[in-house]
Design an enzyme around this catalytic site. Structure first.
Site, PDB file in Angstrom:
ATOM      1  N   ALA A 173      27.883  26.977  13.101  1.00 18.63           N
ATOM      2  CA  ALA A 173      27.724  25.884  14.066  1.00 18.63           C
ATOM      3  C   ALA A 173      27.774  24.511  13.403  1.00 18.63           C
ATOM      4  O   ALA A 173      27.185  23.552  13.897  1.00 18.63           O
ATOM      5  CB  ALA A 173      26.411  26.058  14.821  1.00 18.63           C
ATOM      6  N   TRP A 202      32.999  21.891  12.097  1.00 22.99           N
ATOM      7  CA  TRP A 202      34.279  22.539  12.390  1.00 22.99           C
ATOM      8  C   TRP A 202      34.109  23.699  13.357  1.00 22.99           C
ATOM      9  O   TRP A 202      34.880  23.868  14.290  1.00 22.99           O
ATOM     10  CB  TRP A 202      34.942  22.993  11.098  1.00 22.99           C
ATOM     11  CG  TRP A 202      36.355  23.482  11.211  1.00 22.99           C
ATOM     12  CD1 TRP A 202      36.919  24.496  10.502  1.00 22.99           C
ATOM     13  CD2 TRP A 202      37.415  22.950  12.030  1.00 22.99           C
ATOM     14  NE1 TRP A 202      38.244  24.636  10.829  1.00 22.99           N
ATOM     15  CE2 TRP A 202      38.570  23.702  11.774  1.00 22.99           C
ATOM     16  CE3 TRP A 202      37.479  21.919  12.974  1.00 22.99           C
ATOM     17  CZ2 TRP A 202      39.791  23.480  12.415  1.00 22.99           C
ATOM     18  CZ3 TRP A 202      38.689  21.683  13.620  1.00 22.99           C
ATOM     19  CH2 TRP A 202      39.819  22.451  13.338  1.00 22.99           C
ATOM     20  N   LYS A 208      44.027  21.682  -1.367  1.00 24.44           N
ATOM     21  CA  LYS A 208      44.051  20.227  -1.120  1.00 24.44           C
ATOM     22  C   LYS A 208      42.664  19.614  -1.259  1.00 24.44           C
ATOM     23  O   LYS A 208      42.531  18.409  -1.481  1.00 24.44           O
ATOM     24  CB  LYS A 208      44.671  19.921   0.243  1.00 24.44           C
ATOM     25  CG  LYS A 208      43.975  20.556   1.439  1.00 24.44           C
ATOM     26  CD  LYS A 208      42.756  19.811   1.911  1.00 24.44           C
ATOM     27  CE  LYS A 208      41.990  20.623   2.932  1.00 24.44           C
ATOM     28  NZ  LYS A 208      40.760  19.970   3.382  1.00 24.44           N
ATOM     29  N   ASN A 214      35.272  15.950   0.771  1.00 26.03           N
ATOM     30  CA  ASN A 214      35.772  16.011  -0.598  1.00 26.03           C
ATOM     31  C   ASN A 214      36.198  14.627  -1.078  1.00 26.03           C
ATOM     32  O   ASN A 214      35.942  14.245  -2.228  1.00 26.03           O
ATOM     33  CB  ASN A 214      36.938  17.000  -0.678  1.00 26.03           C
ATOM     34  CG  ASN A 214      36.490  18.425  -0.403  1.00 26.03           C
ATOM     35  OD1 ASN A 214      35.869  19.069  -1.233  1.00 26.03           O
ATOM     36  ND2 ASN A 214      36.781  18.911   0.802  1.00 26.03           N
ATOM     37  N   SER A 220      37.268  17.032  12.028  1.00 25.00           N
ATOM     38  CA  SER A 220      36.579  17.450  13.249  1.00 25.00           C
ATOM     39  C   SER A 220      36.115  16.285  14.117  1.00 25.00           C
ATOM     40  O   SER A 220      36.176  16.357  15.346  1.00 25.00           O
ATOM     41  CB  SER A 220      35.399  18.360  12.899  1.00 25.00           C
ATOM     42  OG  SER A 220      34.526  17.725  12.002  1.00 25.00           O
ATOM     43  N   ASP A 237      47.599  18.555   5.700  1.00 27.18           N
ATOM     44  CA  ASP A 237      46.169  18.549   5.376  1.00 27.18           C
ATOM     45  C   ASP A 237      45.891  17.688   4.151  1.00 27.18           C
ATOM     46  O   ASP A 237      44.861  17.009   4.061  1.00 27.18           O
ATOM     47  CB  ASP A 237      45.712  19.990   5.120  1.00 27.18           C
ATOM     48  CG  ASP A 237      44.226  20.183   5.371  1.00 27.18           C
ATOM     49  OD1 ASP A 237      43.535  19.192   5.645  1.00 27.18           O
ATOM     50  OD2 ASP A 237      43.755  21.331   5.287  1.00 27.18           O
TER      51      ASP A 237
END
Length: 309
Positions: A10, A13, A164, A229, A113, A217
């Site tokens: 939860a 994302w 990535k 990141n 998101s 991405d």
């Protein structure tokens, strides 16, 4: 046709994917370890199970579900981006090994998101060797604000989304050091070359990395402060320490753990990954951000190429 879906995880994302499926009229249950319901109960008569947990949570969830009587018709969708430290497996490989008779679908793409929850348009890829299952998942999530493509190169889709994250740490550090647009463009371009080299070595198709789960991405996470990141790299570059950064981070920066597994694997297999290696050294405190840049700039000159070392 209404589909019964359970989303495990939860976080940002998992919540986003649950909202997308629910908006398309499907019956969706969002479950986490903090939920009052038992996991076994929310899996009864389910059609699709979406795993949106962190990498460290994948194996415990898989083992828990294995103890239940799950139909062989259930489609497992993995939306986790990482490499397992103990086995070096990808999330989908862990799911497929545990459920060899079930379809496993990988979902990855340039999907921040918060932007999707704000109603901004986005696109993603669902990859699987079972294209029928991929098309079902495509139908579940596709809408006029979230376009979903299919791809039979599930490994390439998964590796693009995973690798990535390491490059996004490097990109964040580049911006934190204020190195400019030229340096950022060079970093992202050579980062893509590095991702393709690794992916090809492990059996993924080159074309996949030029798609949404690869280049797409990469561009999103290397250029947005919404990327966890990217935030890690940026804050390292302005002098913060990794433990402090991670403790204040909203969610998990999977690139931190991925870099360690990736570098160990690449060294074993003789794959050249100069950018990832410097990111790993930076995260371990073995090198400063500026020293990492100098190391990359002082490498031997060579022709520009994407495949050879």
């Amino acid at each position: 046709m209404e589909t019964k879906i359970t989303v495990i995880g939860a976080g940002a994302w998992g919540t986003t994917l649950a909202l997308l499926a629910k908006a398309n009229g499907h019956q969706v249950c969002l479950w986490s370890r903090q939920s009052s319901a038992n996991l076994a109960d929310v899996l009864v008569d389910v059609d699709i199970v979406v795993s949106a947990v962190s990498m460290k949570g994948v194996r415990p969830v898989v083992e828990q579900i294995r103890s239940f009587a799950v139909s062989k018709q259930v489609i497992f969708v993995t939306a986790t981006k990482g490499l397992d430290p103990s086995t070096t497996c990808t999330p989908s490989q862990i799911w497929q090994a545990a459920f060899p008779l079930n379809p496993v679908v990988v979902l990855a793409g340039p999907n921040l998101s918060k932007e999707i929850q704000a109603g901004l348009p986005a696109a993603t890829v669902v990859g699987s060797s079972d294209l029928a299952a991929a098309k079902i998942v495509q139908t579940v999530f596709n809408s006029n604000r979230f376009r979903v493509y299919t791809n039979d190169d599930w490994l390439g889709v998964e590796l693009g989304g995973t690798l990535k994250n390491v490059m996004a740490i490097a990109a964040g550090a580049c911006d934190g050091l204020r190195l400019g647009t030229n340096a950022k463009a060079a970093l992202v371009t050579r980062g893509l070359a590095e991702i393709i080299r690794i992916g090809n070595h492990w059996g993924a198709k080159t074309d996949t990395f030029y798609g949404l789960s690869g280049l797409g991405d990469l561009l999103a996470t290397c250029n947005s402060p919404l990327s966890r990141n990217y935030q890690v790299g940026y804050e390292l570059a302005i002098g913060k320490k990794l433990p402090e950064i991670l403790s204040n981070l909203e969610g998990t920066a999977e690139g931190v753990n991925t870099s360690q597994v990736l570098v160990a694997l690449a060294n074993q297999q003789g794959i050249s990954i100069p950018i990832s290696a410097q990111v790993d050294r930076l995260l371990k405190g073995e090198v400063t951000p500026l020293a990492a840049v100098e190391s990359l700039m002082l490498r031997d000159v060579k022709p520009e190429t994407y495949l050879p070392q």
